[in-house]
Design a protein around this motif. Structure first.
Motif: not given
Length: 92
Positions: A13, A15-17, A21, A23, A25-26, A41, A43-44, A58
């Motif tokens: 999280k 990395y993605t919060d 970024t 939505d 991302a994971g 990392a 993005d999708e 994610r």
């Protein structure tokens, strides 16, 4: 299916919060030709990826990694120099 420890969820999280970024991302775990795993990392997801979502974190797994990690737990921590370390544990 792969599960995540509380530490792994927090680090994913982190990395993605961020407002910039995407939505979806994971982190993405992929298998390599040498039968090793790589974490990057993302993005999708990529077509065919399996999604592991836990406590807002994610993780995308390519099909081979999903099979390899089916009975594992992803753990993570930060070492004394600030580098993130990932590890795998067997599910209980």
């Amino acid at each position: 299916m792969l599960t995540l420890t509380e530490n792994a969820c927090s680090i994913v999280k982190r990395y993605t919060d961020h407002p910039e970024t995407p939505d979806d991302a994971g982190l993405r775990i992929t298998s390599t030709p040498e039968a090793q795993l790589a974490v990057t990392a993302a993005d999708e997801p990529v077509a065919g990826d399996h999604l592991v979502e836990q406590d807002g974190a994610r993780v995308y797994l390519d099909p081979v990694a999903a099979q390899q990690l089916d009975d594992k737990v992803l753990d993570a921590g930060v070492d004394e120099t600030g580098n993130i370390q990932f590890g795998l544990l067997a599910q209980a």
